[in-house]
Design a protein around this motif. Structure first.
Motif, PDB file in Angstrom:
ATOM      1  N   SER A 102      27.013 -18.569 -26.823  1.00 33.60           N
ATOM      2  CA  SER A 102      26.733 -17.200 -27.265  1.00 33.60           C
ATOM      3  C   SER A 102      26.239 -16.383 -26.072  1.00 33.60           C
ATOM      4  N   VAL A 103      26.276 -15.073 -26.225  1.00 35.15           N
ATOM      5  CA  VAL A 103      25.765 -14.195 -25.168  1.00 35.15           C
ATOM      6  C   VAL A 103      24.302 -14.523 -24.891  1.00 35.15           C
ATOM      7  N   ASP A 104      23.532 -14.772 -25.942  1.00 33.66           N
ATOM      8  CA  ASP A 104      22.115 -15.096 -25.770  1.00 33.66           C
ATOM      9  C   ASP A 104      21.926 -16.390 -24.983  1.00 33.66           C
ATOM     10  N   GLN A 105      22.723 -17.413 -25.281  1.00 28.92           N
ATOM     11  CA  GLN A 105      22.619 -18.685 -24.551  1.00 28.92           C
ATOM     12  C   GLN A 105      22.944 -18.484 -23.075  1.00 28.92           C
ATOM     13  N   MET A 107      22.810 -15.690 -21.320  1.00 32.11           N
ATOM     14  CA  MET A 107      21.775 -14.871 -20.674  1.00 32.11           C
ATOM     15  C   MET A 107      20.507 -15.686 -20.415  1.00 32.11           C
ATOM     16  N   GLN A 108      20.160 -16.588 -21.352  1.00 29.98           N
ATOM     17  CA  GLN A 108      18.984 -17.439 -21.170  1.00 29.98           C
ATOM     18  C   GLN A 108      19.189 -18.385 -19.981  1.00 29.98           C
TER      19      GLN A 108
END
Length: 131
Positions: A102-105, A107-108
């Motif tokens: 995911s985008v969140d993964q 970015m993290q």
């Protein structure tokens, strides 16, 4: 503080040949001389490489982790573990690589890489977006 090293007695891997019993002298991580066997500079810390190769650091452009850690875990600990593992085995420059996530993964993972990248001895030269 300036750090002088003299690697002696090893087989140096040069671009065009192997040099037996070479002496490689460095100052603050920069090679200053490659010499035949002899007396190392007085100020140098001597590292006896007998029976070993003296090689340039390796570069890995596509790496997902190391030492049991996955860079996509997205934690500073996972990134540091992977970096330590690669440094231990001679890879001095890495580009941690994302996988599909995911985008969140992603970015993290990138944020954790940048945090470790800011540390003094980090091998991270950038990140490789993949997937």
């Amino acid at each position: 503080m300036t750090r002088h090293l003299a690697f002696i007695n090893g087989t140096l891997i040069a671009p065009d040949r192997l040099i037996e019993d070479a002496m490689l002298v460095s100052r603050d991580g920069i090679i200053t001389a490659i010499k035949p066997p002899g007396t190392p500079p007085k100020q140098a810390e001597v590292i006896d490489a007998r029976g070993c190769y003296i090689a340039p650091g390796y570069v890995d452009l596509h790496i997902h982790g190391g030492g049991g850690a996955d860079f996509m875990d997205g934690t500073v600990d996972a990134i540091r573990t992977g970096c330590r593992s690669h440094l231990k085995h001679g890879t001095t420059t890495i580009f941690p690589t994302t996988t599909t996530g995911s985008v969140d993964q992603i970015m993290q993972m990138l944020a954790a890489c940048r945090e470790v990248q800011a540390e003094q001895a980090s091998p991270i030269a950038g990140e490789h977006l993949y997937g």
